[in-house]
Design an enzyme around this catalytic site. Structure first.
Site, PDB file in Angstrom:
ATOM      1  N   ARG A 166      25.182  -7.069 -17.713  1.00  0.00           N
ATOM      2  CA  ARG A 166      25.000  -8.478 -16.922  1.00  0.00           C
ATOM      3  C   ARG A 166      23.391  -7.973 -16.213  1.00  0.00           C
ATOM      4  O   ARG A 166      23.570  -8.679 -14.979  1.00  0.00           O
ATOM      5  CB  ARG A 166      25.991  -8.866 -16.017  1.00  0.00           C
ATOM      6  CG  ARG A 166      27.356  -9.124 -16.826  1.00  0.00           C
ATOM      7  CD  ARG A 166      27.139 -10.342 -17.663  1.00  0.00           C
ATOM      8  NE  ARG A 166      28.499 -10.384 -18.345  1.00  0.00           N
ATOM      9  CZ  ARG A 166      28.350 -10.048 -19.695  1.00  0.00           C
ATOM     10  NH1 ARG A 166      27.467  -9.357 -20.232  1.00  0.00           N
ATOM     11  NH2 ARG A 166      29.620  -9.948 -20.299  1.00  0.00           N
ATOM     12  N   SER A 250      32.175 -16.699 -13.633  1.00  0.00           N
ATOM     13  CA  SER A 250      32.732 -15.568 -12.976  1.00  0.00           C
ATOM     14  C   SER A 250      32.002 -14.985 -11.803  1.00  0.00           C
ATOM     15  O   SER A 250      30.777 -14.781 -11.915  1.00  0.00           O
ATOM     16  CB  SER A 250      32.977 -14.445 -14.212  1.00  0.00           C
ATOM     17  OG  SER A 250      33.670 -14.771 -14.913  1.00  0.00           O
ATOM     18  N   GLU A 370      27.794 -11.948  -9.236  1.00  0.00           N
ATOM     19  CA  GLU A 370      27.219 -12.108 -10.605  1.00  0.00           C
ATOM     20  C   GLU A 370      25.863 -13.311 -10.301  1.00  0.00           C
ATOM     21  O   GLU A 370      25.007 -12.910 -11.080  1.00  0.00           O
ATOM     22  CB  GLU A 370      28.145 -12.433 -11.800  1.00  0.00           C
ATOM     23  CG  GLU A 370      27.451 -12.677 -13.055  1.00  0.00           C
ATOM     24  CD  GLU A 370      28.491 -12.364 -14.135  1.00  0.00           C
ATOM     25  OE1 GLU A 370      28.300 -13.453 -14.962  1.00  0.00           O
ATOM     26  OE2 GLU A 370      29.311 -11.592 -14.210  1.00  0.00           O
TER      27      GLU A 370
END
Length: 378
Positions: A166, A250, A370
């Site tokens: 990520r 998320s 995130e």
């Protein structure tokens, strides 16, 4: 380039926070986007680009700068140098899930497990999007981008983007500046051509999501349908009638930890091994080679652990809210922080910090957000 009356960012982001910025510009073509960015950079404005708004957490105060909306679209099919594969060059503003639907229809495999992820194509390499064991770095060939430091348009191979879990050199980490300040203009993917039978599924996470126990081929359309159904059940498909989807997906990343750290977690905590780079080579300059080749160091694999499990087992259940707060955990998925109705960014940040503190107290691990943070800190 078209300057428009600034729109409140709460109307353009899926977390529904943020006031109208000082200035807002629309770019519908690559040429407009390049010209707009160069003009903004020449003014030394504060700026950020906005695609689908699904990975932004924007603070309550008006952004004192320029927001550039990327509205470019288009898919171009190119030949691949590899037999049985095809390349797609996709404009940065193209809707990600519409691209996935196109690849499934064209029987091009490689991103079907990422069905239903909101946002635009240009944002995908920035955070190396992934789902169910599939990541864009597996199919990404290159990106076309414009670099803020030079104003030049360049084609940059995927190997130079620093892609990791990520992350990339282009990502703003937790409110900080990226290693390389640049904007993606287009993305090129290399995908496998398959027939109606589809492909074999080998990844553990995807097999689990699809309920696969044996061998055999799975049609791409079946993979997409099952993933979309799974995401919908978790409140991860945008639906204006469902407050559980007023989120950034998320909110916290699954953690990548050393094997020894994962071993100290309860055995029921879901975990997946992260394979080390076994192809790494040691380069010894010929002029300094004395005949001795150093032994290859032992690399202990890292482990990805479930952030959702950590949250729930720190005593925070689905649907949790702090007293008198309009922010809450999704009733369907512990990783999604949701705006239950005109919640401020401050309320969402308070909930995020509370979750981080509980997980850290219980397991000694710090969850990292995130989304990209704009005008807000955790």
């Amino acid at each position: 380039m078209a300057e428009i009356t600034p729109i409140p960012l709460a109307e353009l982001t899926t977390l529904r926070t943020g006031a109208a910025p000082e200035r807002m510009l629309d770019a519908a073509t690559t040429e407009e986007l390049v010209d707009t960015l160069r003009e903004v950079w020449s003014r030394n404005d504060e700026w950020f680009v906005l695609g689908g708004g699904s990975n932004l957490f924007v603070g309550d105060e008006p952004f004192d700068g320029t927001v550039i909306r990327i509205l470019t679209t288009g898919i171009e099919r190119l030949p691949s140098p590899h037999a049985g594969r095809a390349r797609l060059r996709v404009q940065a503003g193209h809707n990600w899930d519409e691209l996935v639907a196109y690849t499934v229809e064209q029987r091009l495999a490689g991103i079907e497990a990422m069905s239903g992820i909101p946002g635009t194509v240009g944002a995908a390499p920035v955070q190396n999007v992934g789902a169910y064991g599939q990541e864009i770095q597996e199919t990404l060939v290159e990106v076309e981008l414009i670099d803020e430091s030079t104003g030049e348009v360049q084609v940059v191979p995927a190997s130079e983007l620093g892609l990791g879990f990520r992350t990339s050199v282009l990502k703003h980490h937790y409110g900080g500046a990226p290693i390389r300040r640049a904007v993606i203009l287009s993305v090129t993917l290399d995908l496998a051509e398959v027939d109606e039978a589809g492909r074999e599924i080998s990844g553990e996470q995807l097999r689990r999501a699809l309920g696969i126990t044996g061998d055999g081929m799975i049609p791409l359309s079946d993979v997409r349908d099952q993933i979309l159904a799974t995401r919908a059940a978790k409140g991860m498909l945008l639906d204006p009638e469902d407050p559980d989807t007023s989120s950034a997906g998320s909110f916290f990343q699954n953690l990548i930890v050393p094997e020894v750290v994962a071993a100290q977690l309860p055995p029921e905590c879901p975990r997946w091994p992260v394979q080390p780079d076994l192809d790494a080579a040691t380069v010894i300059p010929l002029e300094s080679f004395d005949g001795y080749i150093p032994p290859t160091p032992v690399v202990r694999p890292e482990v990805k652990v479930s952030a959702a499990w950590l949250i729930e087992n720190a005593g925070i259940s689905k649907g949790f809210r702090l007293p008198r707060s309009r922010a809450g955990i999704s009733t369907k998925h512990a990783l999604a922080l949701t705006n239950r109705g005109r919640a401020t960014a401050g309320e969402l940040a308070e909930l995020a910090r509370y979750i981080q503190a509980r997980v850290h107290s219980e397991f000694g691990l710090l969850l990292q957000p995130e989304p990209v943070l704009v005008g807000i800190e955790l």
